[in-house]
Design an enzyme around this catalytic site. Structure first.
Site, short mmCIF file in Angstrom:
data_model
loop_
_atom_site.label_atom_id
_atom_site.label_comp_id
_atom_site.label_asym_id
_atom_site.label_seq_id
_atom_site.Cartn_x
_atom_site.Cartn_y
_atom_site.Cartn_z
N ILE A 95 -8.83 8.59 8.46
CA ILE A 95 -10.17 9.08 8.14
C ILE A 95 -11.18 7.97 8.47
O ILE A 95 -10.95 6.81 8.17
CB ILE A 95 -10.27 9.43 6.63
CG1 ILE A 95 -9.16 10.40 6.19
CG2 ILE A 95 -11.66 9.96 6.28
CD1 ILE A 95 -9.22 11.79 6.79
N ALA A 143 3.97 1.58 -1.01
CA ALA A 143 4.66 1.72 -2.30
C ALA A 143 3.70 2.28 -3.36
O ALA A 143 4.06 3.15 -4.15
CB ALA A 143 5.23 0.38 -2.75
N TYR A 189 0.84 -1.21 0.00
CA TYR A 189 0.00 0.00 0.00
C TYR A 189 0.88 1.26 0.00
O TYR A 189 0.65 2.20 -0.77
CB TYR A 189 -0.90 -0.05 1.24
CG TYR A 189 -1.90 1.07 1.37
CD1 TYR A 189 -3.04 1.10 0.58
CD2 TYR A 189 -1.72 2.10 2.30
CE1 TYR A 189 -3.98 2.12 0.71
CE2 TYR A 189 -2.64 3.12 2.44
CZ TYR A 189 -3.78 3.12 1.65
OH TYR A 189 -4.70 4.13 1.78
N LYS A 227 1.04 4.13 -2.84
CA LYS A 227 0.67 5.52 -2.54
C LYS A 227 1.85 6.47 -2.73
O LYS A 227 1.67 7.63 -3.08
CB LYS A 227 0.11 5.61 -1.11
CG LYS A 227 -1.22 4.86 -0.93
CD LYS A 227 -2.31 5.46 -1.81
CE LYS A 227 -3.68 4.88 -1.53
NZ LYS A 227 -4.73 5.46 -2.37
#
Ligand code: NAI
Length: 247
Positions: free
Chosen positions: A188, A157, A155, A159
């Site tokens: 969030i 990498a 994830y 992003k």
């Protein structure tokens, strides 16, 4: 309140969560929101929630990893509405696990949706935006793409890749008046984070200077600003919405 009257905004992965909040917020500010997601029922339900309030939304089923399908769909949208003003690359998935034990299939799946999907949609939309000589692309990354995270190598990498993909696109498209920026949310409250154990949530809360978890609306509000005329001189940037979690 912004005025997005007459603007066509495509938001990927927008049947729920942050993407839905973005679609709803743009529609509330006058835009026509195009909801793109994997399943017809979820897409229909999301469109209805917006149109029931008297705002404008249309829905399409699409898997953003399918480049031919996505290309055809963007063409259909461009032909129907005559333009595409804003693209928000929001669709994303996680398949967490420690790097040492991470299955290659989990690596591939996350890179494929988050990074390649963003590339595909950007490539497909840019030809229309170039023709129009105007456009805004917003890519939803994550603070994890800046700082890395144990258990999220795939994830992080994907992003992080989105951030440098954005800078490259911003440099290539600037002469055609197309701005490309990254939004990097922190923690969030969505269905994605609802699955986290209480201890992890409490740990995050301790580390967030503003002492509360963010909402999808916090992310949507930044999208509004970055897509607006007020942000006309901003491109290639990564802006965090994280309550000060990393700085
Ligand atoms: P979510 O899981 O609630 O929603 C993601 C949506 O994307 C779903 O509706 C899903 O069906 C759709 N999607 C997944 N794969 C797709 C594909 N191949 N084609 C089309 N649609 C697809 O996630 P959430 O929490 O709303 O996150 C949205 C974005 O924000 C993601 O990119 C995520 O990585 C990012 N983000 C979320 C954070 C959070 O705390 N929730 C923090 C930082 C970033």
């Amino acid at each position: 309140m912004y005025n997005f009257e007459g603007k066509i905004v495509i938001i990927t992965g927008s049947a729920r969560g942050i993407g839905f909040a973005i679609a709803e917020t743009f529609a509330e500010n006058g835009a026509t929101s195009i909801i793109l997601d994997l399943f017809q029922d979820a897409v229909d339900e999301a469109v209805k929630k917006i149109t029931d309030k008297g705002f404008k939304a249309f829905g399409y089923v699409a898997d953003i990893t399918d480049s031919e399908l996505t290309g055809n769909l963007f063409k259909e949208i461009f032909q129907k509405f005559g333009k595409i003003d804003i693209l928000i690359n929001n669709a994303g998935i996680t398949k967490d696990g420690l790097l040492m034990k991470m299955k290659e299939s989990d690596w591939d799946a996350v890179i494929n949706v988050n990074l390649k999907g963003t590339f595909i949609c950007t490539q497909k939309v840019c030809r229309f935006m170039m023709k129009q000589r105007q456009g805004v692309i917003l890519n939803i990354s994550s603070i994890v793409g800046i700082m890395g995270n144990a258990g999220q190598a795939n994830y992080a990498a994907s992003k992080g890749g989105i951030i440098t993909l954005t800078k490259s696109a911003a440099k290539e498209f600037a002469s055609r008046n197309i701005r490309v920026n990254v939004i990097a949310p922190g923690f969030i409250e969505t269905e994605m984070t609802a699955q986290l154990p209480k201890e992890i949530v409490d740990k995050y809360l301790e580390a967030i200077p503003l002492r509360h978890i963010g909402t999808s609306k916090d992310v949507a509000n930044l999208c509004l600003f970055l897509a607006s005329k007020e942000a006309d001189y901003i491109t290639g940037q990564t802006i965090q919405v994280d309550g000060g979690l990393i700085m």
